[in-house]
Design an enzyme around this catalytic site. Structure first.
Site, PDB file in Angstrom:
ATOM      1  N   LYS A   1     -29.360-109.934  27.385  1.00 34.20           N
ATOM      2  CA  LYS A   1     -28.283-109.061  27.244  1.00 34.20           C
ATOM      3  C   LYS A   1     -27.364-109.891  28.870  1.00 34.20           C
ATOM      4  O   LYS A   1     -27.319-110.958  28.743  1.00 34.20           O
ATOM      5  CB  LYS A   1     -28.455-107.841  27.531  1.00 34.20           C
ATOM      6  CG  LYS A   1     -29.349-107.465  26.718  1.00 34.20           C
ATOM      7  CD  LYS A   1     -29.616-105.903  26.463  1.00 34.20           C
ATOM      8  CE  LYS A   1     -30.445-105.514  25.103  1.00 34.20           C
ATOM      9  NZ  LYS A   1     -30.865-104.140  25.016  1.00 34.20           N
TER      10      LYS A   1
ATOM     11  N   GLY B   1     -34.150 -99.720  25.246  1.00 31.56           N
ATOM     12  CA  GLY B   1     -33.930 -99.334  26.671  1.00 31.56           C
ATOM     13  C   GLY B   1     -34.447 -97.843  27.071  1.00 31.56           C
ATOM     14  O   GLY B   1     -34.051 -97.529  28.295  1.00 31.56           O
TER      15      GLY B   1
ATOM     16  N   SER C   1     -37.767-101.040  23.170  1.00 29.13           N
ATOM     17  CA  SER C   1     -38.716-100.779  24.215  1.00 29.13           C
ATOM     18  C   SER C   1     -39.977-101.360  23.888  1.00 29.13           C
ATOM     19  O   SER C   1     -41.275-101.242  24.266  1.00 29.13           O
ATOM     20  CB  SER C   1     -38.924 -99.215  24.041  1.00 29.13           C
ATOM     21  OG  SER C   1     -38.011 -98.567  24.802  1.00 29.13           O
TER      22      SER C   1
HETATM   23  P1  13P Z   1     -35.329-103.284  25.124  1.00 33.81           P
HETATM   24  O1  13P Z   1     -36.316-103.925  24.922  1.00 33.81           O
HETATM   25  O2  13P Z   1     -34.898-103.486  26.636  1.00 33.81           O
HETATM   26  O3  13P Z   1     -35.484-101.812  24.498  1.00 33.81           O
HETATM   27  O4  13P Z   1     -34.002-103.652  24.406  1.00 33.81           O
HETATM   28  C1  13P Z   1     -34.332-104.048  23.001  1.00 33.81           C
HETATM   29  C2  13P Z   1     -32.822-104.733  22.666  1.00 33.81           C
HETATM   30  O5  13P Z   1     -31.787-104.079  22.367  1.00 33.81           O
HETATM   31  C3  13P Z   1     -32.989-106.321  22.013  1.00 33.81           C
HETATM   32  O6  13P Z   1     -31.958-106.581  21.716  1.00 33.81           O
END
Ligand code: 13P
Length: 255
Positions: A11, A177, A217
């Site tokens: 991200k 998240g 997650s």
């Molecule tokens: P998380 O693993 O932080 O929940 O994010 C998942 C995600 O959006 C991967 O593209």
């Protein structure tokens, strides 16, 4: 059995190039002991050229680079955009398309996502096409309807030949998240549903060959369940991919 595919979506992280290099290099070191997993790191655009250099200096066939998005045109007057052709040219193999954060914060529609997938395929990139319902949609029991329309519209006019280069990632928005991952049983039902939708559009054999990822997650404690119990073909990891230690643990748990 197919080799699992683990995609790290960094991200908008980390905050400096120095930190990105450090994270990438420690992942590269850590995967020496990891067998039978294909790994794709998707950093912010800006870090890609430097990380490509690192990759080429010590080529590891199990490690590839991808981008987190692309535009649908090859070049032209589109301020701020990056084309699939540019990404391919710099050394990317994959591109994430239709992530829920882009759908939500940048109003990306299924139609825009469809154009991006087509453009990525044209540039010989492998699209990682993200689908998933929000918490409210799940409560209203609309998950099947949402997945069906996201997939049908996102893959509109994509041929049987082209679909073979696409990976579908199921990322329930409520699990991203939040530290509240999807139950592996539910993830398995979603994987079967995605395959059913693909079989209706294309064919059963195409749907069986389609790689599916789970994201939301994911950590080293739950990772193996999505491969072994939910029968996903891999993972799309956000937060946990920003710690090389945790990310390597995830890879080891499924290798
Ligand atoms: P998380 O693993 O932080 O929940 O994010 C998942 C995600 O959006 C991967 O593209």
């Amino acid at each position: 059995m197919r080799k699992p595919l683990v995609v790290a979506n960094w991200k908008m992280n980390p905050s400096t190039l120095a930190k990105a290099k450090k994270l990438f290099n420690s992942i590269k070191e850590g995967i020496r002991k990891v067998r039978n997993v294909e790994i794709v790191i998707c950093p912010p655009f800006l870090y890609l050229p430097q990380l490509v250099e690192f990759l080429y200096r010590c080529r590891k066939s199990q490690l590839n680079l991808g981008a987190q998005d692309c535009f649908w045109k090859e070049k032209g007057a589109f301020t701020g955009e990056i084309s699939p052709l540019m990404l391919k040219n710099i050394g990317c193999q994959y591109v994430i398309i239709g992530h829920s954060e882009r759908r939500r914060h940048f109003n990306e529609t299924d139609e825009m996502i469809n154009k991006k997938i087509k453009a990525a395929l044209k540039a010989k990139l492998k699209p990682i096409f993200c689908v998933g319902e929000t918490g409210e949609e799940r409560e209203r029991e609309e998950t099947s309807k949402i997945l069906k329309s996201q997939i049908e519209n996102g893959l509109n006019k994509i041929s049987k030949k082209e679909i073979k280069n696409i990976v579908i990632a199921y990322e329930p928005v409520w699990a991203i998240g939040t530290g509240k991952p999807c139950d592996p049983d539910e993830a398995m039902r979603m994987s079967l549903l995605i395959r059913k939708i693909i079989a209706q559009i294309y064919s059963r054999s195409i749907s069986e060959a389609l790689p599916t990822l789970y994201g939301g997650s994911v950590d080293s404690k739950n990772a193996a369940k999505y491969i072994k119990e939910a029968r996903m073909n891999g993972l799309l990891v956000g937060g946990a991919s920003l710690s090389s230690k945790e990310f390597i643990k995830i890879l080891k748990a499924i290798s």
